[in-house]
Design a protein around this motif. Structure first.
Motif, PDB file in Angstrom:
ATOM      1  N   UNK A 131       3.553 -12.110  -3.975  1.00 15.93           N
ATOM      2  CA  UNK A 131       3.125 -11.077  -4.925  1.00 15.93           C
ATOM      3  C   UNK A 131       1.812 -10.443  -4.459  1.00 15.93           C
ATOM      4  N   UNK A 132       0.895 -11.261  -3.948  1.00 11.82           N
ATOM      5  CA  UNK A 132      -0.379 -10.717  -3.467  1.00 11.82           C
ATOM      6  C   UNK A 132      -0.159  -9.753  -2.310  1.00 11.82           C
ATOM      7  N   UNK A 133       0.836 -10.033  -1.449  1.00  9.21           N
ATOM      8  CA  UNK A 133       1.191  -9.095  -0.386  1.00  9.21           C
ATOM      9  C   UNK A 133       1.678  -7.780  -0.981  1.00  9.21           C
ATOM     10  N   UNK A 134       2.602  -7.891  -1.907  1.00 11.34           N
ATOM     11  CA  UNK A 134       3.245  -6.704  -2.459  1.00 11.34           C
ATOM     12  C   UNK A 134       2.285  -5.851  -3.285  1.00 11.34           C
ATOM     13  N   UNK A 135       1.170  -6.426  -3.694  1.00  8.86           N
ATOM     14  CA  UNK A 135       0.194  -5.681  -4.488  1.00  8.86           C
ATOM     15  C   UNK A 135      -0.952  -5.138  -3.644  1.00  8.86           C
ATOM     16  N   UNK A 136      -0.888  -5.362  -2.325  1.00 11.27           N
ATOM     17  CA  UNK A 136      -1.958  -4.863  -1.451  1.00 11.27           C
ATOM     18  C   UNK A 136      -1.355  -4.337  -0.157  1.00 11.27           C
ATOM     19  N   UNK A 137      -0.959  -3.084  -0.174  1.00  7.57           N
ATOM     20  CA  UNK A 137      -0.265  -2.505   0.983  1.00  7.57           C
ATOM     21  C   UNK A 137      -1.182  -2.342   2.191  1.00  7.57           C
ATOM     22  N   UNK A 138      -2.467  -2.145   1.972  1.00 14.25           N
ATOM     23  CA  UNK A 138      -3.388  -1.994   3.111  1.00 14.25           C
ATOM     24  C   UNK A 138      -3.412  -3.252   3.963  1.00 14.25           C
ATOM     25  N   UNK A 139      -3.453  -4.415   3.316  1.00 12.61           N
ATOM     26  CA  UNK A 139      -3.420  -5.676   4.060  1.00 12.61           C
ATOM     27  C   UNK A 139      -2.108  -5.828   4.819  1.00 12.61           C
ATOM     28  N   UNK A 140      -1.015  -5.395   4.210  1.00 15.08           N
ATOM     29  CA  UNK A 140       0.295  -5.455   4.852  1.00 15.08           C
ATOM     30  C   UNK A 140       0.305  -4.638   6.144  1.00 15.08           C
ATOM     31  N   UNK A 141      -0.192  -3.400   6.079  1.00 15.15           N
ATOM     32  CA  UNK A 141      -0.178  -2.533   7.261  1.00 15.15           C
ATOM     33  C   UNK A 141      -1.060  -3.099   8.367  1.00 15.15           C
ATOM     34  N   UNK A 142      -2.204  -3.648   8.002  1.00 19.84           N
ATOM     35  CA  UNK A 142      -3.100  -4.246   8.990  1.00 19.84           C
ATOM     36  C   UNK A 142      -2.471  -5.468   9.641  1.00 19.84           C
TER      37      UNK A 142
END
Length: 372
Positions: free
Chosen positions: A334-345
Motif C-alpha cells: 500500500x505504501x508503494x501504491x500511495x507514493x508513485x515518485x518512490x516507485x519511479x525512482x
C-alpha cells in the motif's frame, strides 16, 4: 577441447531431436560455443512432465545416460543403491574421456559427481551451483555434503565453483557468479507506466507449494478489497494450479487474477515491460532469474528473503523484501501504491543494476573459465 556437462536436468528425445529445459538450453549454447565438442552425462525422460522445453540446436558428441532417482521413500532409497553404482561407473567413464568437466549442482547426481571428480584432480573443472549457497540456510544433508566436498581445497583440485552471491567463509575455490537473460542490444528505454492505469502484478514461476503462488494471490486480494485497481497474472504451470483456480473461483477474483500458463520468452518479456511489480514469495532459490529479468525492464520485485535476493534488491532499495506476515506485507505494498515518485525512482535503480549483467558479459566470463 572436449567439454563434459554433468547434470540432473533430463533430456527428452522427440522426432530425432533432443529437448531440455528451456533456460538451461539457452545457457548451454554459451558453453558449447567455447568447446570443440560437447558431451552430456544426464538422465532421460519419456515426456516433458510439465517442463517448459526447447530443442537443442547444436551437435552433441555423446550422451552418457544416467538413471534418475530420488530418496523420498525407503523403497526408493534401496533402489538408489543399485542406481548409484551404475551411475558412478557411467560418470567415471564420461569424466575419463573429457578434457574439461562442468558439473551442475545441487541434486542427487551432483552429489555423486562431486565424489567421482575426486578421481580426476588434474582435469580442469567448473561447477555451476544453482542452489542457495547461504551457509546459514536450512538445506538437505545432500546439498550440504556436495557444497563441503566441492569447496574443500584439500579434496577438490583444479576446480572453480560458480555460486550466486558473496558469502562468509567462502574458500578460494568459490567464485561469485550470475546468470543473464538479455543482451546488450536489449537495453532500450523503459516503457513509461504510472498508477493512473491498472497496477499490474506478475507471478512468474512454477505453480508449486515451494513458490507460494497462493500467497501472491492473497496479497492482491487484500489490495483489491481495500479499493486498489490491481491485477495479477500468473505465468507458469504446476500441481497447485487447480487449487489456485478453485480459490479464485470461490473468492470471485476472476476479474483480477489471470492464469497464463507456460509462455514463450517473448510473451513473458512483454509482460515484464508492461507490469509494475513482480511477486516472488518463494521458499528457496539459487539465482532467482525472474527477479533479475523483471528488474531489467523496470518491473519492481517483491520477493522473499532467500539466497542472494536481499543483495540483488540492495536490502530494499531496489525492491521490496517480503516478511510473510500478511498484514505487514500488505501495508508495504500500500505504501508503494500511495507514493508513485518512490516507485519511479526504484524502478530506475532496479533496471540500472540488472543491466550490468547481460549475456555478452556472461559469455565472456564463460570463455575465461574454460580457457584459463
Amino acid at each position: 577441447m572436449q567439454l563434459l556437462v554433468v547434470s540432473s536436468a533430463p533430456f527428452i528425445y522427440k522426432k530425432n531431436a533432443v529437448f531440455a529445459y528451456s533456460p538451461y538450453v539457452d545457457e548451454l549454447g554459451l558453453w558449447q560455443k567455447n568447446a570443440d565438442q560437447i558431451m552430456f552425462c544426464c538422465p532421460t525422460w519419456k515426456s516433458e512432465n510439465g517442463l517448459l522445453v526447447s530443442k537443442i540446436e547444436f551437435d552433441i558428441k555423446t550422451h552418457f545416460r544416467l538413471i534418475d532417482f530420488n530418496l523420498n521413500t525407503f523403497l526408493n532409497v534401496v533402489k538408489a543403491i543399485g542406481f548409484c553404482c551404475y551411475n558412478f561407473f557411467v560418470l567415471f567413464k564420461a569424466m575419463f574421456q573429457a578434457d574439461h568437466l562442468h558439473i551442475r549442482c545441487p541434486g542427487n547426481i551432483g552429489l555423486l559427481a562431486s565424489f567421482v571428480q575426486l578421481f580426476f584432480p588434474f582435469k580442469p573443472k567448473t561447477v555451476k551451483y544453482a542452489g542457495n549457497w547461504d551457509p546459514k540456510s536450512n538445506q538437505p544433508w545432500s546439498y550440504r555434503m556436495q557444497k563441503w566436498i566441492l569447496s574443500n581445497t584439500l579434496l577438490s583440485h583444479n576446480i572453480q565453483i560458480l555460486v550466486y552471491g558473496e558469502w562468509d567463509r567462502m574458500t578460494k575455490n568459490c567464485k561469485p557468479f550470475f546468470t543473464a537473460s538479455y543482451k546488450e542490444s536489449d537495453k532500450v528505454a523503459l516503457e513509461k507506466i504510472s498508477f493512473n492505469q491498472t497496477v499490474q502484478f506478475l507471478f512468474v514461476g512454477m505453480l508449486v507449494s515451494g513458490k507460494n503462488p497462493m500467497y501472491a494471490i492473497q496479497l492482491i486480494e487484500s489490495l483489491y478489497q481495500k479499493g486498489f485497481n490491481v491485477t495479477l497474472s500468473l505465468y507458469g504451470e504446476g500441481n497447485q494450479r487447480a487449487v489456485l483456480e478453485q480459490y479464485v473461483e470461490e473468492k470471485k477474483l476472476g476479474s483480477i487474477i489471470f492464469f497464463k500458463g507456460n509462455q514463450e520468452k517473448e510473451v513473458v518479456r512483454l509482460a515484464y515491460q508492461n507490469a509494475h511489480f513482480l511477486i516472488l514469495p518463494s521458499e528457496s532459490e539459487g539465482w532467482p532469474k525472474v527477479v533479475a529479468e523483471a528488474m531489467f525492464w523496470g518491473c519492481i520485485p517483491i520477493a522473499s528473503k532467500v539466497s542472494c535476493v536481499p543483495y540483488m534488491l540492495d536490502f530494499g532499495k531496489r525492491g521490496c523484501i517480503l516478511t510473510f506476515e500478511h498484514q505487514k506485507d500488505t501495508d508495504k505494498l500500500i505504501s508503494f501504491l500511495e507514493n508513485e515518485n518512490d516507485f519511479q525512482s526504484m524502478r530506475n535503480l532496479a533496471s540500472a543494476w540488472s543491466r550490468n549483467y547481460t549475456i555478452d558479459v556472461f559469455e565472456n566470463q564463460i570463455k575465461t573459465l574454460l580457457l584459463s
